[in-house]
Design an enzyme around this catalytic site. Structure first.
Site, PDB file in Angstrom:
ATOM      1  N   TYR A 138     -16.542   6.427  15.580  1.00  0.00           N
ATOM      2  CA  TYR A 138     -16.767   6.707  16.997  1.00  0.00           C
ATOM      3  C   TYR A 138     -17.474   5.584  17.761  1.00  0.00           C
ATOM      4  CZ  TYR A 138     -15.297  11.615  17.158  1.00  0.00           C
ATOM      5  OH  TYR A 138     -14.572  12.769  17.159  1.00  0.00           O
ATOM      6  N   LYS A 188     -13.637   9.125   1.898  1.00  0.00           N
ATOM      7  CA  LYS A 188     -12.287   8.807   1.409  1.00  0.00           C
ATOM      8  C   LYS A 188     -12.383   7.457   0.714  1.00  0.00           C
ATOM      9  CE  LYS A 188      -7.861   9.627   1.059  1.00  0.00           C
ATOM     10  NZ  LYS A 188      -7.367  10.649   0.092  1.00  0.00           N
ATOM     11  N   ASP A 221      -9.426  14.948   2.026  1.00  0.00           N
ATOM     12  CA  ASP A 221      -8.232  15.786   1.864  1.00  0.00           C
ATOM     13  C   ASP A 221      -8.522  16.936   0.899  1.00  0.00           C
ATOM     14  OD1 ASP A 221      -8.572  13.708   0.039  1.00  0.00           O
ATOM     15  OD2 ASP A 221      -6.449  13.577  -0.465  1.00  0.00           O
ATOM     16  N   ASP A 245     -15.890  15.763  12.282  1.00  0.00           N
ATOM     17  CA  ASP A 245     -15.233  16.383  13.437  1.00  0.00           C
ATOM     18  C   ASP A 245     -14.059  17.253  12.974  1.00  0.00           C
ATOM     19  OD1 ASP A 245     -14.709  16.878  16.146  1.00  0.00           O
ATOM     20  OD2 ASP A 245     -13.332  15.193  16.288  1.00  0.00           O
ATOM     21  N   ASP A 249     -13.875  21.823  12.831  1.00  0.00           N
ATOM     22  CA  ASP A 249     -12.898  22.734  13.445  1.00  0.00           C
ATOM     23  C   ASP A 249     -12.359  23.690  12.380  1.00  0.00           C
ATOM     24  OD1 ASP A 249     -13.184  21.459  15.903  1.00  0.00           O
ATOM     25  OD2 ASP A 249     -11.030  21.469  16.308  1.00  0.00           O
TER      26      ASP A 249
HETATM   27  N1  GGG Z   1     -18.261  21.092  23.429  1.00  0.00           N
HETATM   28  C1  GGG Z   1     -18.101  19.741  23.759  1.00  0.00           C
HETATM   29  C2  GGG Z   1     -16.662  19.328  23.854  1.00  0.00           C
HETATM   30  O1  GGG Z   1     -16.039  19.477  24.874  1.00  0.00           O
HETATM   31  N2  GGG Z   1     -16.127  18.787  22.775  1.00  0.00           N
HETATM   32  C3  GGG Z   1     -14.778  18.366  22.766  1.00  0.00           C
HETATM   33  C4  GGG Z   1     -14.492  17.276  21.814  1.00  0.00           C
HETATM   34  O2  GGG Z   1     -13.346  16.950  21.570  1.00  0.00           O
HETATM   35  N3  GGG Z   1     -15.499  16.635  21.268  1.00  0.00           N
HETATM   36  C5  GGG Z   1     -15.306  15.569  20.393  1.00  0.00           C
HETATM   37  C6  GGG Z   1     -16.425  15.427  19.466  1.00  0.00           C
HETATM   38  O3  GGG Z   1     -17.218  16.328  19.264  1.00  0.00           O
HETATM   39  O4  GGG Z   1     -16.541  14.383  18.855  1.00  0.00           O
END
Ligand code: GGG
Length: 351
Positions: A138, A188, A221, A245, A249
């Site tokens: 990032y 990885k 993975d 990240d 999710d």
């Molecule tokens: N809740 C904050 C938001 O809108 N996150 C969206 C997102 O894609 N964030 C990328 C990240 O957390 O790196």
């Protein structure tokens, strides 16, 4: 009485709807009886601000946030109007400028919440992902040569420092020591033999300092597969910025959905304000309908209170949320019928 100044940055899409409920709930648990007050500094940044000013945030946005004790963020992004990397840039800048290197994302399936995995209930799904939040993929180092041409070259360089890896692993070891004592580092290093081999070395360097923690490592993975196959084997996961990240999710869905998933962007040294946000994004598909689930934002508010620190007030919020969910109430993402504000009302009523 302690007075805390909290910046509220609702952002775009459902960000405003869910943040409004989080502020209501936080305001309810504060006050003289609790021994602390919250003072709100609302910042109207995002796509609406860009329509008026041509910028997503003002030039001095970091200076405005710096004196605050904490930042409550909603969501960013409105891809019909602006590319996502433009709306996300201030969020990443805040994380880096304020050295919020520990992104803490708990994923616990709560009683009453429908899970997505057969035979995996609240006993099996209770983990925390610690995402390295200040470097890695990032940092946005790189560039584009000959943009748009057929011979274009685009370079995106990840940067990992030994200090950065060491401090995030220490954070994970410490947390695992306070939980069930299991740390899983996700990289990885079989395919990316520079940075992630350094991660492996740092894990080995630290392991001996934490005799009470069992530490293993998995490639990203395999970790994705194992989170679905055997989530009960995970306690604390430490991952680089991008892998964290992705995995959060996935972990959020295992714990009932992103509408329930809170997170912190913590500066553990407290040199700068930390930031608290739901894991989810701005959800343009449901924005403005009043059906977004506010629980992730409300639980992010509880994490904010923990950080201040006002743990008793944080615990009150969590208990109220857990009662509402255990009673089977919810917004449409949970199969329920409540609107965003009705869900807020239900939580307020149990405080
Ligand atoms: N809740 C904050 C938001 O809108 N996150 C969206 C997102 O894609 N964030 C990328 C990240 O957390 O790196």
């Amino acid at each position: 009485m302690n007075r805390y100044r909290i910046a509220v940055y609702p952002g775009d899409g459902i960000g405003g709807e869910v943040t409004e409920q989080a502020v209501r709930v936080l305001q309810r648990v504060a006050g003289p009886a609790a021994g602390f007050e919250l003072q709100w500094h609302h910042v109207p940044w995002g796509v609406e601000f860009w329509k008026r000013s041509g910028q997503v945030v003002p030039d001095d946005f970091l200076e405005q946030l710096r004196p605050c004790d904490a930042i409550l963020l909603g969501a960013v992004g409105w891809p019909d109007l602006l590319p996502d990397h433009v709306t996300l840039a201030p969020l990443v800048r805040i994380r880096q400028a304020f050295d919020q290197y520990a992104c803490v994302r708990p994923a616990r399936l709560l009683p009453g919440v429908p899970g997505v995995l057969a035979n995996k209930g609240p006993e099996q799904i209770d983990l925390v992902v610690i995402r390295e939040n200040s470097e890695g993929e990032y940092v946005n180092a790189g560039g584009r040569l000959r943009p748009g041409r057929d011979d274009e070259v685009a370079i995106q360089t990840a940067i990992h420092t030994r200090r950065g890896v060491r401090r995030i692993l220490r954070y994970g070891f410490d947390l695992a020591g306070r939980r069930r004592g299991q740390l899983t580092m996700v990289t990885k290093s079989n395919a990316m033999g520079h940075a992630y081999v350094m991660w492996d070395e740092v894990l080995e360097e630290l392991r001996g300092e934490y005799p009470g923690v069992r530490a293993d490592r998995q490639h990203c993975d395999a970790a994705a597969m194992n989170l679905v196959r055997c989530p009960e084997r995970f306690d604390v996961i430490v991952a680089s910025n991008l892998f964290g990240d992705l995995l959060t999710d996935l972990a959020g869905i295992l714990a009932g959905g992103l509408g329930l998933a809170p997170s912190t962007n913590t500066n553990p040294e407290r040199t700068f304000p930390s930031m608290f946000e739901p894991v989810h994004g701005s959800a343009p598909d449901i924005a403005g309908q009043g059906i977004a689930n506010p629980v992730a934002a409300i639980l992010s508010g509880a994490m904010l209170l923990d950080h201040l620190p006002q743990p008793a007030a944080a615990a009150r919020i969590r208990e109220a949320v857990e009662r509402v969910l255990a009673e089977g109430l919810g917004t449409p993402d949970l199969g329920g019928r409540l609107s965003t504000s009705e869900m807020g009302d239900a939580i307020m009523a149990r405080l």
